[in-house]
Design a protein around this motif. Structure first.
Motif, PDB file in Angstrom:
ATOM      1  N   SER A   1      23.695   2.490  -9.201  1.00 54.17           N
ATOM      2  CA  SER A   1      23.935   3.242  -7.980  1.00 54.17           C
ATOM      3  C   SER A   1      22.608   3.659  -7.362  1.00 54.17           C
ATOM      4  O   SER A   1      21.632   3.917  -8.069  1.00 54.17           O
ATOM      5  CB  SER A   1      24.786   4.488  -8.279  1.00 54.17           C
ATOM      6  OG  SER A   1      25.012   5.238  -7.099  1.00 54.17           O
ATOM      7  N   GLY A   2      22.575   3.711  -6.034  1.00 48.12           N
ATOM      8  CA  GLY A   2      21.393   4.209  -5.340  1.00 48.12           C
ATOM      9  C   GLY A   2      20.926   3.294  -4.232  1.00 48.12           C
ATOM     10  O   GLY A   2      21.586   2.330  -3.864  1.00 48.12           O
ATOM     11  N   GLN A   3      19.750   3.614  -3.702  1.00 53.79           N
ATOM     12  CA  GLN A   3      19.117   2.836  -2.641  1.00 53.79           C
ATOM     13  C   GLN A   3      18.156   1.829  -3.278  1.00 53.79           C
ATOM     14  O   GLN A   3      17.325   2.187  -4.106  1.00 53.79           O
ATOM     15  CB  GLN A   3      18.341   3.768  -1.698  1.00 53.79           C
ATOM     16  CG  GLN A   3      17.748   3.091  -0.491  1.00 53.79           C
ATOM     17  CD  GLN A   3      18.718   3.002   0.659  1.00 53.79           C
ATOM     18  OE1 GLN A   3      19.776   3.611   0.614  1.00 53.79           O
ATOM     19  NE2 GLN A   3      18.373   2.260   1.694  1.00 53.79           N
ATOM     20  N   PHE A   4      18.260   0.556  -2.881  1.00 55.24           N
ATOM     21  CA  PHE A   4      17.432  -0.495  -3.448  1.00 55.24           C
ATOM     22  C   PHE A   4      16.613  -1.143  -2.337  1.00 55.24           C
ATOM     23  O   PHE A   4      17.117  -1.399  -1.244  1.00 55.24           O
ATOM     24  CB  PHE A   4      18.293  -1.525  -4.173  1.00 55.24           C
ATOM     25  CG  PHE A   4      19.037  -0.948  -5.340  1.00 55.24           C
ATOM     26  CD1 PHE A   4      18.478  -0.939  -6.603  1.00 55.24           C
ATOM     27  CD2 PHE A   4      20.283  -0.361  -5.157  1.00 55.24           C
ATOM     28  CE1 PHE A   4      19.154  -0.392  -7.675  1.00 55.24           C
ATOM     29  CE2 PHE A   4      20.970   0.194  -6.219  1.00 55.24           C
ATOM     30  CZ  PHE A   4      20.403   0.190  -7.486  1.00 55.24           C
ATOM     31  N   ALA A   5      15.345  -1.393  -2.626  1.00 55.02           N
ATOM     32  CA  ALA A   5      14.405  -1.863  -1.607  1.00 55.02           C
ATOM     33  C   ALA A   5      14.462  -3.368  -1.435  1.00 55.02           C
ATOM     34  O   ALA A   5      14.865  -4.112  -2.337  1.00 55.02           O
ATOM     35  CB  ALA A   5      12.978  -1.434  -1.976  1.00 55.02           C
TER      36      ALA A   5
END
Length: 257
Positions: free
Chosen positions: A203-207
């Motif tokens: 889960s989360g923001q991935f670049a």
């Protein structure tokens, strides 16, 4: 926003999109912000330059979003996009150097090798009984927040797709299977991955440029704030959401039939 052009467009898709934007008095930046695209993607669409995208699938998804934003008929635009992509592929194939066999002995060796490989492949399919299971990809219920509220949130993706914990349910145990999920991020994207029992595994923001591989128990639930920017493989099989997802933000369940 409705557009007055006829459904049968005589111009290429990019010209139609450009005309719609100019008629509405919108800048490239305004359209990019409204559709959550890069300005370079908007410019590429308007110039029919699909080589800037990783695959035609992304171009089709962007054209669909662009057309819906301006009230255009998306079907002829997508058909023209397919035609342009086929033409570009044919031209690239013609330019590709072809291998030449100069000696008769080499030709015989090549045909013998091809025959052996063909025989082995047919035998494997007939007697091994191990074919790749077909994937089942189903769209799950979405809950969206109004756009003006989303823009005030620190994390667009999480605000858009994260649902209350109680709404995540475990899959039927009879459907459980070992799974490998591979994700390649072509833009910055927020996502969440849950296993068959509903536990969060990623889960989360991935670049942009990141890659993740997760081994877990399927079927999986995948929430994506911007699916066209992510290449997805499930048990080494590509997952194509084009034609299934009606927006860039989706929640899907992926498993094996």
């Amino acid at each position: 926003m409705q557009h007055t052009q006829q459904d049968n467009y005589t111009a290429p898709p990019g010209s139609v999109l450009l005309d719609a934007r100019l008629s509405a008095g919108k800048s490239v930046g305004e359209v990019a912000d409204a559709l959550n695209l890069l300005t370079s993607h908007v410019e590429a669409l308007e110039s029919n330059d699909y080589s800037r995208f990783n695959s035609p699938m992304f171009a089709r998804g962007y054209i669909r979003s662009y057309a819906r934003y301006f009230g255009l008929d998306e079907a002829p635009l997508l058909n023209d996009c397919e035609r342009i992509c086929r033409r570009d592929d044919e031209q690239a194939e013609k330019k590709r150097p072809q291998a030449k066999i100069h000696a008769p002995g080499q030709a015989k060796l090549l045909f013998a090798l091809l025959g052996t490989l063909l025989f082995w492949g047919i035998s494997y399919l007939l007697f091994s009984g191990h074919s790749s299971p077909e994937l089942d990809v189903s769209l799950m219920e979405d809950r969206y927040v109004p756009l003006h509220e989303l823009r005030a949130q620190p994390s667009l993706g999480e605000s858009l797709l994260k649902l209350p914990e109680a709404e995540y349910r475990a899959a039927d145990p009879q459907l459980y299977h070992n799974a490998s999920l591979r994700l390649v991020f072509n833009e910055d994207v927020w996502l969440e991955v849950r296993d068959a029992q509903g536990a969060v595994r990623l889960s989360g923001q991935f670049a942009k440029g990141e890659q993740r591989q997760v081994s877990l128990q399927g079927p999986v639930q995948l929430a994506l704030a911007y699916w066209p920017a992510v290449d997805i493989e499930y048990n080494q099989q590509p997952v194509d959401l084009d034609g299934l997802a009606e927006s860039n933000a989706v929640r899907v369940q992926i498993g094996e039939l």
